[in-house]
Design a protein around this motif. Structure first.
Motif, short mmCIF file in Angstrom:
data_model
loop_
_atom_site.label_atom_id
_atom_site.label_comp_id
_atom_site.label_asym_id
_atom_site.label_seq_id
_atom_site.Cartn_x
_atom_site.Cartn_y
_atom_site.Cartn_z
N SER A 50 0.84 -1.22 -0.05
CA SER A 50 -0.02 0.07 -0.11
C SER A 50 0.88 1.23 -0.01
CB SER A 50 -0.64 -0.01 1.35
OG SER A 50 -1.88 -1.15 1.26
N ALA A 51 0.57 2.20 -0.96
CA ALA A 51 1.27 3.57 -0.85
C ALA A 51 0.97 4.47 0.22
CB ALA A 51 1.15 4.05 -2.33
N VAL A 52 1.83 5.19 0.86
CA VAL A 52 1.55 6.26 1.59
C VAL A 52 2.38 7.47 1.47
CG1 VAL A 52 0.68 4.89 3.61
CG2 VAL A 52 3.23 5.61 3.41
N LEU A 53 1.87 8.69 1.74
CA LEU A 53 2.76 9.74 1.29
C LEU A 53 3.73 10.03 2.65
CD1 LEU A 53 0.30 12.32 0.04
CD2 LEU A 53 2.19 11.02 -1.19
N ILE A 247 12.00 12.70 -6.05
CA ILE A 247 11.83 13.58 -4.75
C ILE A 247 12.20 12.57 -3.69
CG2 ILE A 247 10.52 15.00 -3.37
CD1 ILE A 247 8.80 15.93 -5.62
N ASN A 248 13.12 13.30 -2.76
CA ASN A 248 13.47 12.25 -1.57
C ASN A 248 13.45 13.09 -0.25
OD1 ASN A 248 14.29 9.34 -2.59
ND2 ASN A 248 15.24 10.86 -4.18
N PRO A 249 13.65 12.45 1.08
CA PRO A 249 13.75 12.99 2.12
C PRO A 249 14.90 14.29 2.07
CG PRO A 249 13.68 10.86 2.39
CD PRO A 249 13.72 10.99 1.10
N GLY A 250 14.31 15.28 2.33
CA GLY A 250 15.23 16.31 2.21
C GLY A 250 14.82 17.50 1.05
N ILE A 270 6.00 12.45 -0.86
CA ILE A 270 6.24 11.51 -1.87
C ILE A 270 5.46 10.40 -1.61
CG2 ILE A 270 8.65 12.21 -2.49
CD1 ILE A 270 9.57 10.05 -0.40
N ALA A 271 5.14 9.45 -2.42
CA ALA A 271 4.47 8.03 -2.27
C ALA A 271 5.47 7.06 -2.32
CB ALA A 271 3.49 7.87 -3.50
N THR A 272 5.38 6.22 -1.22
CA THR A 272 6.48 5.27 -1.07
C THR A 272 5.84 3.88 -0.94
OG1 THR A 272 6.41 5.28 1.38
CG2 THR A 272 8.03 6.81 0.08
N LEU A 273 6.46 2.77 -1.16
CA LEU A 273 6.16 1.51 -1.04
C LEU A 273 6.79 1.34 0.60
CD1 LEU A 273 6.52 -0.61 -4.03
CD2 LEU A 273 4.45 0.55 -3.25
N ILE A 279 9.66 6.32 -5.10
CA ILE A 279 9.17 5.55 -6.33
C ILE A 279 8.76 6.06 -7.52
CG2 ILE A 279 8.71 3.31 -4.69
CD1 ILE A 279 5.75 4.31 -5.11
N GLY A 280 9.36 7.52 -7.52
CA GLY A 280 8.62 8.06 -8.65
C GLY A 280 7.54 8.67 -8.73
N ILE A 281 6.84 8.73 -7.54
CA ILE A 281 5.53 9.71 -7.48
C ILE A 281 5.64 10.71 -6.40
CG2 ILE A 281 3.18 9.35 -7.09
CD1 ILE A 281 3.20 6.62 -7.81
N GLY A 282 5.87 11.85 -6.76
CA GLY A 282 5.91 13.07 -5.87
C GLY A 282 4.90 14.02 -6.05
N PHE A 283 4.74 14.62 -4.88
CA PHE A 283 3.58 15.71 -5.15
C PHE A 283 4.18 17.05 -4.70
CE2 PHE A 283 1.93 11.53 -4.27
CZ PHE A 283 0.68 11.49 -5.19
N ALA A 284 3.62 18.15 -5.05
CA ALA A 284 4.03 19.40 -5.01
C ALA A 284 2.75 20.29 -4.89
CB ALA A 284 4.92 20.08 -6.21
N ILE A 285 2.84 21.48 -3.87
CA ILE A 285 1.79 22.40 -3.86
C ILE A 285 1.79 23.40 -5.06
CG2 ILE A 285 1.09 24.19 -2.38
CD1 ILE A 285 2.59 22.87 -0.13
N PRO A 286 0.70 23.53 -5.77
CA PRO A 286 0.56 24.46 -6.95
C PRO A 286 1.10 25.71 -6.19
CG PRO A 286 -1.44 23.21 -6.56
CD PRO A 286 -0.48 22.81 -5.36
N ILE A 287 2.06 26.41 -7.41
CA ILE A 287 2.58 27.55 -6.87
C ILE A 287 1.89 28.80 -6.60
CG2 ILE A 287 3.15 28.43 -9.32
CD1 ILE A 287 5.36 28.68 -6.10
#
Length: 302
Positions: A50-53, A247-250, A270-273, A279-287
Motif C-alpha cells: 500500500s502506498a503512503v505519503l 523527490i527524496n527526504p530533504g 512522496i509516495a512510497t512502498l 518510487i517516482g511519485i511525488g507531489f508539489a503544492i501548486p505555486i
C-alpha cells in the motif's frame, strides 16, 4: 555528534490508492480457504505494498551517515549537475540544463539546529526583500514571527556554501507553507513564478533541493498529473501537482520548475512502498496556492 530527529519517519499525510483488489471476486467465489498460491496470498502482498505519503524531510545527521555509506554509489551521481552532453545522452532536454543554471542561485538548504540534532529541508527565494518559501512541516514546532523556532536556530545554506541565520516570518500549517527571511548578504536570486494555468501534463520539470543533505541537487521528470487529491499539511484533502521527478527526504520546500526555469510548485511529499524510498511519485503544492499563503504570511508578519 549529530543524531536523527525522527523527522524523516513516514508520518503522513496519507494517500489512499485507487487501486482495486482484483482477487476479491476470486476469493468470494472460492469455497475452500486460500492456499499458499491462492488469492489470499496475493491480497496480503497487495496490502503490504500500500502506498503512503511521507513528508520529505530528513535529519542532517542521518543524511550524513547515508551519504557516507554510498560514497561510491548512486548518491555520488546525484551530487552535481550533469553537463549538456551528458544530459543529451540521457534524454534530458538541453533547455533543462539552462533552467537548472537559472534556478540554482535562488535555492537554499533549510536547517533547524536543536542542540546536537540538525534536521533539514529546502527553500527558495521569491522576492527582492529576501523572503524564502519553504514547507511548514520542516520547522516542526511552534514559533513566533521574528523569533527563533522555540529557541532553536533556523538557518539556510546558500548556494555558495555559506550558512546564514534566518528569521521565521510566519507559518501556515493548513497550507504547509512557511516563510523565512535572510539578510541581503545572502545574495539569493529570486525565482520566477509560473503563471496560473500554464502548467501542462507531460511537460518537462526539474525538482531542485537538498535530498539527504546534498545541497543543489537537481532531478528531472515530467508533470504526471494535475489536481491530484492528497492530504497535505493539517488541513483537508487538497489538489497537488504530481511528478515523476525524483523527490527524496530533504527535498521538502524546494521548487518544482518547468523548462523555462519558472516555479510551478513546492515539493512537499512522496509516495512510497513500505520500507522503500522514492518510487517516482511525488507531489508539489501548486505555486499559485503557495504564493497566496506566502503573501498572507508576509502581510501579517512583515
Amino acid at each position: 555528534m549529530t543524531v536523527p530527529t525522527g523527522l524523516g519517519e513516514p508520518r503522513g499525510p496519507w494517500f489512499v490508492s485507487p487501486v482495486t483488489d482484483p482477487w476479491a471476486a476470486a476469493a468470494a467465489a472460492t469455497d475452500g480457504p486460500s492456499g499458499p498460491d491462492g488469492p489470499g496470498r496475493w491480497r496480503r502482498r497487495l496490502l503490504a505494498a500500500s502506498a503512503v505519503l511521507a513528508l520529505s524531510v530528513t535529519s542532517g545527521g542521518l543524511a550524513g551517515g547515508v551519504v557516507a555509506g554510498w560514497e561510491n554509489g548512486p548518491a555520488r551521481l546525484a551530487a552535481g549537475l550533469p553537463s549538456p552532453s551528458a544530459s543529451a545522452s540521457a534524454g534530458v532536454p538541453a533547455d533543462l540544463v539552462a533552467a537548472a543554471a537559472q534556478v540554482l542561485p535562488g535555492v537554499v538548504s533549510v536547517q533547524i539546529s536543536r542542540g546536537a540534532m540538525v534536521s533539514s529541508g529546502s527553500g527558495f527565494a521569491i522576492d527582492d526583500h529576501h523572503h524564502i518559501i519553504t514547507n511548514d512541516h520542516i520547522l516542526d514546532g511552534d514559533s513566533l514571527p521574528g523569533t527563533p523556532l522555540n529557541g532553536h536556530q533556523v538557518s539556510v545554506v546558500a548556494p555558495d556554501g555559506r550558512r546564514i541565520v534566518a528569521e521565521v516570518v510566519g507559518r501556515d500549517p493548513g497550507s504547509d507553507i512557511a516563510v523565512l527571511r535572510v539578510s541581503p548578504s545572502a545574495g539569493l536570486r529570486p525565482l520566477v513564478l509560473a503563471q496560473t494555468g500554464s502548467t501542462q501534463v507531460g511537460e518537462a520539470v526539474l525538482a531542485v533541493g537538498s535530498p539527504l543533505g546534498l545541497s543543489g541537487t537537481v532531478t528531472a521528470g515530467i508533470v504526471s498529473a494535475l489536481d491530484r487529491e492528497v492530504r497535505l499539511g493539517n488541513g483537508g484533502r487538497r489538489t497537488a501537482v504530481q511528478t515523476d521527478a525524483s523527490i527524496n527526504p530533504g527535498n521538502s520546500g524546494g521548487p518544482l520548475v518547468n523548462a523555462d526555469g519558472e516555479v510551478i510548485g513546492v515539493n512537499t511529499a512522496i509516495a512510497t512502498l513500505e520500507g522503500a524510498g522514492s518510487i517516482g511519485i511525488g507531489f508539489a503544492i501548486p505555486i499559485q496556492r503557495a504564493e497566496q499563503a506566502a503573501d498572507e504570511i508576509i502581510r501579517r508578519g512583515g
